[in-house]
Design a protein around this motif. Sequence first.
Motif, short mmCIF file in Angstrom:
data_model
loop_
_atom_site.label_atom_id
_atom_site.label_comp_id
_atom_site.label_asym_id
_atom_site.label_seq_id
_atom_site.Cartn_x
_atom_site.Cartn_y
_atom_site.Cartn_z
N ASN A 141 48.81 45.64 47.98
CA ASN A 141 48.29 46.75 47.18
C ASN A 141 48.18 46.37 45.70
OD1 ASN A 141 48.09 48.44 49.39
ND2 ASN A 141 50.13 49.31 49.12
N ARG A 142 49.17 45.61 45.21
CA ARG A 142 49.14 45.17 43.81
C ARG A 142 47.96 44.22 43.58
NH1 ARG A 142 53.88 43.61 43.67
NH2 ARG A 142 53.60 41.38 43.99
N ALA A 143 47.73 43.32 44.55
CA ALA A 143 46.62 42.37 44.42
C ALA A 143 45.28 43.10 44.41
CB ALA A 143 46.66 41.37 45.58
N ARG A 148 41.97 41.34 42.81
CA ARG A 148 41.95 40.02 43.46
C ARG A 148 41.38 40.13 44.86
NH1 ARG A 148 47.80 37.58 42.97
NH2 ARG A 148 48.45 39.64 42.30
N ARG A 149 40.61 39.13 45.24
CA ARG A 149 40.00 39.10 46.57
C ARG A 149 41.04 38.64 47.58
NH1 ARG A 149 34.78 38.88 48.49
NH2 ARG A 149 34.53 37.90 50.53
N LYS A 154 34.79 33.26 51.14
CA LYS A 154 33.54 33.25 51.89
C LYS A 154 32.95 31.85 51.91
CE LYS A 154 29.01 35.45 52.07
NZ LYS A 154 28.07 36.35 51.38
N THR A 155 32.42 31.46 53.07
CA THR A 155 31.79 30.14 53.19
C THR A 155 30.47 30.15 52.42
OG1 THR A 155 32.75 29.92 55.40
CG2 THR A 155 30.98 28.40 54.83
#
Length: 200
Positions: A141-143, A148-149, A154-155
């Motif tokens: 939750n903090r991230a 922050r992802r 993702k490729t």
Amino acid sequence: MRVAIYARVSTDRNQTVENQLRDLTQVAQHLGWTIVEVFRDEGISGAKGRDQRPGFDRLLKGVARREFDLIAAWSVDRLGRSLQDLVAFLGEINARGVGLYLHQQGLDTTTPAGRAMFQMLGIFSEFERAMIQDRIRAGLNRARAEGRRLGRPKTSDAIIARIRRELDAGHGIHKTAKLVGCGVGTVQKVKKEIAATPLT
């Protein structure tokens, strides 16, 4: 009652498991237990993992096969040093219906008081797991709040294009992953996407 004895000493110098075995054998004789197996680890720290404690590893395999009804050890620290490992051990033997006798602590899960103590340890185990889950959720939750992802990155389109080229060239999944320098799972995902794309 079928009993397995487990004995361990941390160092080879001036220490043997014989004192532990003598005390536990006397208890077994006094209580009418049948000793079916003796497992020992000599010169091995209790902080070592199962893979580095052959006697303990064989003990747990015996638990899985229900080869005995009770494990007898001289003291709780003979089983391990980490609280987390001990709780996991208690959970494993409890799930298999195997009891535990600890000579120094006077714990015997074949008695009502021992079973109550065993259940209390299980409650602490559940509490510990819940606390860990709460900390993980709080961290996620903090991230998210900090923008922050989360999850795998993702490729890139360039990597996907290279994977497609190698697959089109007839290379297999593992060969393609090696040539492109990506994971096998990434190649499998791209291959599935190709298969799901309708031909035009």
